[in-house]
Design a protein around this motif. Sequence first.
Motif, mmCIF file in Angstrom:
data_model
loop_
_atom_site.group_PDB
_atom_site.id
_atom_site.type_symbol
_atom_site.label_atom_id
_atom_site.label_comp_id
_atom_site.label_asym_id
_atom_site.label_seq_id
_atom_site.Cartn_x
_atom_site.Cartn_y
_atom_site.Cartn_z
ATOM 1 N N LEU A 121 3.018 -6.579 -11.125
ATOM 2 C CA LEU A 121 2.875 -6.256 -9.709
ATOM 3 C C LEU A 121 2.145 -7.426 -9.088
ATOM 4 N N SER A 122 2.770 -8.074 -8.110
ATOM 5 C CA SER A 122 2.204 -9.281 -7.507
ATOM 6 C C SER A 122 1.805 -9.019 -6.068
ATOM 7 N N ILE A 123 0.644 -9.569 -5.689
ATOM 8 C CA ILE A 123 0.208 -9.568 -4.293
ATOM 9 C C ILE A 123 0.328 -11.013 -3.823
ATOM 10 N N LYS A 124 1.258 -11.246 -2.904
ATOM 11 C CA LYS A 124 1.518 -12.600 -2.425
ATOM 12 C C LYS A 124 0.471 -13.003 -1.383
ATOM 13 N N PRO A 125 0.420 -14.284 -1.029
ATOM 14 C CA PRO A 125 -0.571 -14.728 -0.036
ATOM 15 C C PRO A 125 -0.435 -14.028 1.314
ATOM 16 N N ASP A 126 0.783 -13.597 1.674
ATOM 17 C CA ASP A 126 0.963 -12.892 2.947
ATOM 18 C C ASP A 126 0.705 -11.389 2.808
ATOM 19 N N LEU A 127 0.098 -10.984 1.672
ATOM 20 C CA LEU A 127 -0.320 -9.608 1.362
ATOM 21 C C LEU A 127 0.841 -8.648 1.143
ATOM 22 N N THR A 128 2.057 -9.161 0.922
ATOM 23 C CA THR A 128 3.172 -8.296 0.562
ATOM 24 C C THR A 128 3.157 -8.091 -0.942
ATOM 25 N N LEU A 129 3.779 -7.024 -1.389
ATOM 26 C CA LEU A 129 3.802 -6.675 -2.807
ATOM 27 C C LEU A 129 5.184 -6.937 -3.390
ATOM 28 N N ALA A 130 5.211 -7.192 -4.686
ATOM 29 C CA ALA A 130 6.477 -7.374 -5.403
ATOM 30 C C ALA A 130 6.308 -6.858 -6.823
ATOM 31 N N PRO A 156 10.656 -7.448 -3.836
ATOM 32 C CA PRO A 156 9.649 -6.993 -2.877
ATOM 33 C C PRO A 156 9.661 -5.476 -2.743
ATOM 34 N N VAL A 157 8.480 -4.923 -2.496
ATOM 35 C CA VAL A 157 8.342 -3.478 -2.344
ATOM 36 C C VAL A 157 7.283 -3.208 -1.271
ATOM 37 N N HIS A 158 7.511 -2.173 -0.468
ATOM 38 C CA HIS A 158 6.536 -1.779 0.552
ATOM 39 C C HIS A 158 5.428 -0.986 -0.103
ATOM 40 N N ARG A 159 4.235 -1.038 0.492
ATOM 41 C CA ARG A 159 3.094 -0.319 -0.076
ATOM 42 C C ARG A 159 3.369 1.174 -0.170
ATOM 43 N N ALA A 160 4.032 1.733 0.829
ATOM 44 C CA ALA A 160 4.296 3.175 0.837
ATOM 45 C C ALA A 160 5.260 3.573 -0.280
ATOM 46 N N GLU A 161 6.092 2.651 -0.727
ATOM 47 C CA GLU A 161 7.091 2.948 -1.756
ATOM 48 C C GLU A 161 6.680 2.457 -3.141
ATOM 49 N N LEU A 162 5.446 1.975 -3.283
ATOM 50 C CA LEU A 162 5.013 1.353 -4.535
ATOM 51 C C LEU A 162 5.067 2.337 -5.706
ATOM 52 N N VAL A 180 -4.840 -2.059 -3.375
ATOM 53 C CA VAL A 180 -3.657 -1.942 -4.228
ATOM 54 C C VAL A 180 -4.026 -1.234 -5.531
ATOM 55 N N MET A 181 -5.189 -1.559 -6.088
ATOM 56 C CA MET A 181 -5.626 -0.874 -7.299
ATOM 57 C C MET A 181 -5.871 0.609 -7.027
ATOM 58 N N GLU A 182 -6.355 0.942 -5.838
ATOM 59 C CA GLU A 182 -6.554 2.346 -5.465
ATOM 60 C C GLU A 182 -5.211 3.067 -5.324
ATOM 61 N N LEU A 183 -4.208 2.371 -4.771
ATOM 62 C CA LEU A 183 -2.858 2.947 -4.700
ATOM 63 C C LEU A 183 -2.331 3.263 -6.093
ATOM 64 N N LEU A 184 -2.516 2.327 -7.014
ATOM 65 C CA LEU A 184 -2.060 2.544 -8.384
ATOM 66 C C LEU A 184 -2.795 3.723 -9.028
ATOM 67 N N ARG A 185 -4.110 3.775 -8.826
ATOM 68 C CA ARG A 185 -4.901 4.861 -9.412
ATOM 69 C C ARG A 185 -4.490 6.215 -8.848
ATOM 70 N N SER A 186 -4.246 6.276 -7.534
ATOM 71 C CA SER A 186 -3.845 7.550 -6.927
ATOM 72 C C SER A 186 -2.459 7.982 -7.388
ATOM 73 N N GLY A 187 -1.638 7.048 -7.821
ATOM 74 C CA GLY A 187 -0.317 7.372 -8.328
ATOM 75 C C GLY A 187 -0.305 7.686 -9.815
ATOM 76 N N GLY A 188 -1.455 7.609 -10.462
ATOM 77 C CA GLY A 188 -1.544 7.926 -11.881
ATOM 78 C C GLY A 188 -1.481 6.721 -12.797
ATOM 79 N N TYR A 189 -1.420 5.535 -12.245
ATOM 80 C CA TYR A 189 -1.368 4.306 -13.046
ATOM 81 C C TYR A 189 -2.788 3.742 -13.147
ATOM 82 N N SER A 190 -3.527 4.215 -14.145
ATOM 83 C CA SER A 190 -4.926 3.791 -14.289
ATOM 84 C C SER A 190 -5.081 2.642 -15.272
#
Length: 151
Positions: A68-77, A82-88, A120-130
């Motif tokens: 999971l990459s956070i690019k300099p423009d703060l987008t995720l991949a 590429p993936v949106h934060r809401a769909e991560l 982003v780490m909080e998003l992962l944790r809330s989704g069960g990816y600890s």
Amino acid sequence: MGVSLADNDDDDDFGETHDINVTPFIDVILVLLIIFMVAAPLSTVDLPIDLPTSSATPQKKPDKPTYLSIKPDLTLAIGENPVHRAELIGTLDGLSDMSKDKYVFLRADRSVPYGELMSVMELLRSGGYSRVKLVALEGAPRAPVAGAGQP
């Protein structure tokens, strides 16, 4: 090689030989070798991210890591997609080789603010990816800036 031990000296009659012709087999193997040599570098993640360095001893990574990459423009991949934060979380759940007990390798550009990395780490944790591992380049860390990090 076929050898005939018969006393027949008939040159017009060619006997059957039961040899395997390996020339086409070698041609196929060489073509497959070239295909794999070309395809192997393409299977790595190649996003332009300026990773920080770390002097920690490198650990063995799994066969198919999920990056999971956070690019300099703060987008995720995820990988190079590429993936949106809401769909991560939905995208991670939809990956066939991903489960909640596998590690997610988080790559963040050097210019990404700490707060964005933590969100982003909080998003992962809330989704069960600890199980998250942070990725850095191997080598000596850069010299600290004078006055930075001092209480």
